[in-house]
Design an enzyme around this catalytic site. Structure first.
Site, PDB file in Angstrom:
ATOM      1  N   ASP A   1      -2.977  -2.818  -5.180  1.00 47.11           N
ATOM      2  CA  ASP A   1      -1.938  -3.773  -4.800  1.00 47.11           C
ATOM      3  C   ASP A   1      -0.951  -4.013  -5.936  1.00 47.11           C
ATOM      4  O   ASP A   1       0.266  -4.057  -5.728  1.00 47.11           O
ATOM      5  CB  ASP A   1      -2.577  -5.113  -4.412  1.00 47.11           C
ATOM      6  CG  ASP A   1      -3.109  -5.144  -2.990  1.00 47.11           C
ATOM      7  OD1 ASP A   1      -2.790  -4.228  -2.205  1.00 47.11           O
ATOM      8  OD2 ASP A   1      -3.844  -6.093  -2.663  1.00 47.11           O
TER       9      ASP A   1
ATOM     10  N   HIS B   1      -0.542 -11.000  -4.915  1.00 46.09           N
ATOM     11  CA  HIS B   1       0.833 -10.593  -4.607  1.00 46.09           C
ATOM     12  C   HIS B   1       1.876 -11.539  -5.190  1.00 46.09           C
ATOM     13  O   HIS B   1       2.890 -11.098  -5.734  1.00 46.09           O
ATOM     14  CB  HIS B   1       1.019 -10.481  -3.095  1.00 46.09           C
ATOM     15  CG  HIS B   1       0.165  -9.430  -2.463  1.00 46.09           C
ATOM     16  ND1 HIS B   1       0.221  -8.111  -2.829  1.00 46.09           N
ATOM     17  CD2 HIS B   1      -0.790  -9.523  -1.494  1.00 46.09           C
ATOM     18  CE1 HIS B   1      -0.663  -7.422  -2.114  1.00 46.09           C
ATOM     19  NE2 HIS B   1      -1.275  -8.255  -1.307  1.00 46.09           N
TER      20      HIS B   1
ATOM     21  N   HIS C   1       0.825  -1.211   0.000  1.00 48.12           N
ATOM     22  CA  HIS C   1       0.000   0.000   0.000  1.00 48.12           C
ATOM     23  C   HIS C   1       0.860   1.262   0.000  1.00 48.12           C
ATOM     24  O   HIS C   1       0.566   2.226  -0.703  1.00 48.12           O
ATOM     25  CB  HIS C   1      -0.947   0.006   1.198  1.00 48.12           C
ATOM     26  CG  HIS C   1      -1.902  -1.152   1.207  1.00 48.12           C
ATOM     27  ND1 HIS C   1      -2.683  -1.462   2.298  1.00 48.12           N
ATOM     28  CD2 HIS C   1      -2.194  -2.081   0.261  1.00 48.12           C
ATOM     29  CE1 HIS C   1      -3.414  -2.535   2.027  1.00 48.12           C
ATOM     30  NE2 HIS C   1      -3.127  -2.930   0.798  1.00 48.12           N
TER      31      HIS C   1
ATOM     32  N   HIS D   1      -9.055  -2.161  -5.394  1.00 48.50           N
ATOM     33  CA  HIS D   1      -7.990  -2.465  -4.436  1.00 48.50           C
ATOM     34  C   HIS D   1      -6.964  -3.423  -5.041  1.00 48.50           C
ATOM     35  O   HIS D   1      -5.764  -3.303  -4.764  1.00 48.50           O
ATOM     36  CB  HIS D   1      -8.537  -3.054  -3.138  1.00 48.50           C
ATOM     37  CG  HIS D   1      -7.445  -3.249  -2.131  1.00 48.50           C
ATOM     38  ND1 HIS D   1      -6.899  -2.205  -1.409  1.00 48.50           N
ATOM     39  CD2 HIS D   1      -6.729  -4.357  -1.787  1.00 48.50           C
ATOM     40  CE1 HIS D   1      -5.915  -2.657  -0.660  1.00 48.50           C
ATOM     41  NE2 HIS D   1      -5.794  -3.963  -0.871  1.00 48.50           N
TER      42      HIS D   1
END
Length: 278
Positions: free
Chosen positions: A241, A263, A78, A237
């Protein structure tokens, strides 16, 4: 010539670690030209510097973690996204724990804090990695890829079979600029399923998770009283990321196409970019 930028002055803040549940101090410190983004573990003696380099990613379960000299700093995506959004090239980020504070689960608080530091142009040109040919990373049915583009654009598609995830809000496209990032991406919060929380806490994860720093989902919909900030907050979101994870490869010019990426896949693509570039 586009010049590199850092902050004019130090900015200090604190928050809760998402996984530890403990208070974490965070300081944003100006850094010299060509110094890059560096995390500094000030709780260690002596302090350990960990460059924001995709090649140092060793763990990417639920968040991105950099590891160097047996020192780790996690949940970096973030703040890295905010750094990318504001075009900051050089910065030291001091933290008093092994993770960056979660704040409200978005990049919004980091945008605010960094802006409070003011921006200082430096007498060195910005450096970019320009994508000249398609680059792709795959994990099972998940895909993250770069195509050539003189700019930065991201198409992202998620795929959740859940009442809170309307089909028309599972894809989004962002043509990147500081303005679009700040107003269309930075406030989108992380999200999680309440049914998973007990398991995570039993494994010493998400000890600091709450409805103050995440969108919670039960079997029927969103638990948070205030609801969503955007109708498509979930995919926004995921874009947030991805921007933070890919910033670990540097400042990139290219078109990102991501399907169900997270991720692990984001950082796999970032490593592939660096490997090809070097």
């Amino acid at each position: 010539m586009l010049k590199q930028r850092t902050l004019q002055r130090v900015v200090k803040a604190s928050g809760i670690g998402l996984h530890s549940g403990q208070k974490v101090l965070i300081n944003f410190v100006p850094h010299h030209a060509d110094g890059g983004i560096v995390f500094r573990r000030i709780d260690l003696n002596p302090p350990v510097d960990i460059p924001a380099d995709a090649m140092l990613i060793q763990e990417a379960f639920m968040c991105s973690n950099l590891v160097q000299d047996n020192a780790k700093v996690g949940t970096i995506e973030h703040v890295m996204s905010a750094i990318a959004g504001l075009g900051i090239d050089n910065l030291i980020i001091e933290v008093s724990a092994s993770e960056v504070p979660i704040m409200d689960g978005s990049a919004g608080p980091f945008i605010y804090l960094l802006t409070q530091g003011g921006f200082a142009e430096q007498n060195a040109p910005k450096k970019f990695i320009k994508i000249l040919k398609p680059v792709e990373a795959l994990i099972d049915d998940k895909r993250a890829a770069f195509a050539p583009l003189d700019g930065f654009k991201i198409n992202f598609t998620i795929d959740f079979d859940h009442p809170a995830f309307a089909k028309e809000y599972q894809s989004a496209t962002i043509d990147f600029s500081t303005e679009t990032f700040v107003y269309e991406v930075s406030e989108a919060r992380t999200f999680g399923f309440m049914k998973d929380l007990d398991y995570l806490k039993a494994n010493n994860l998400a000890l600091g998770a709450s409805l103050d720093n995440a969108v919670g989902l039960d079997d029927t919909g969103v638990v948070n009283e205030e609801g969503l900030r955007f109708a498509d907050e979930f995919v926004r979101h995921k874009i947030l990321d991805a921007i933070g994870d890919l910033r670990l490869a540097g400042r990139i010019k290219g078109h990102v196409i991501a399907v169900k990426s997270g991720h692990e896949l984001n950082t796999k693509l970032a490593k592939k970019i660096l490997a090809d570039f070097t």
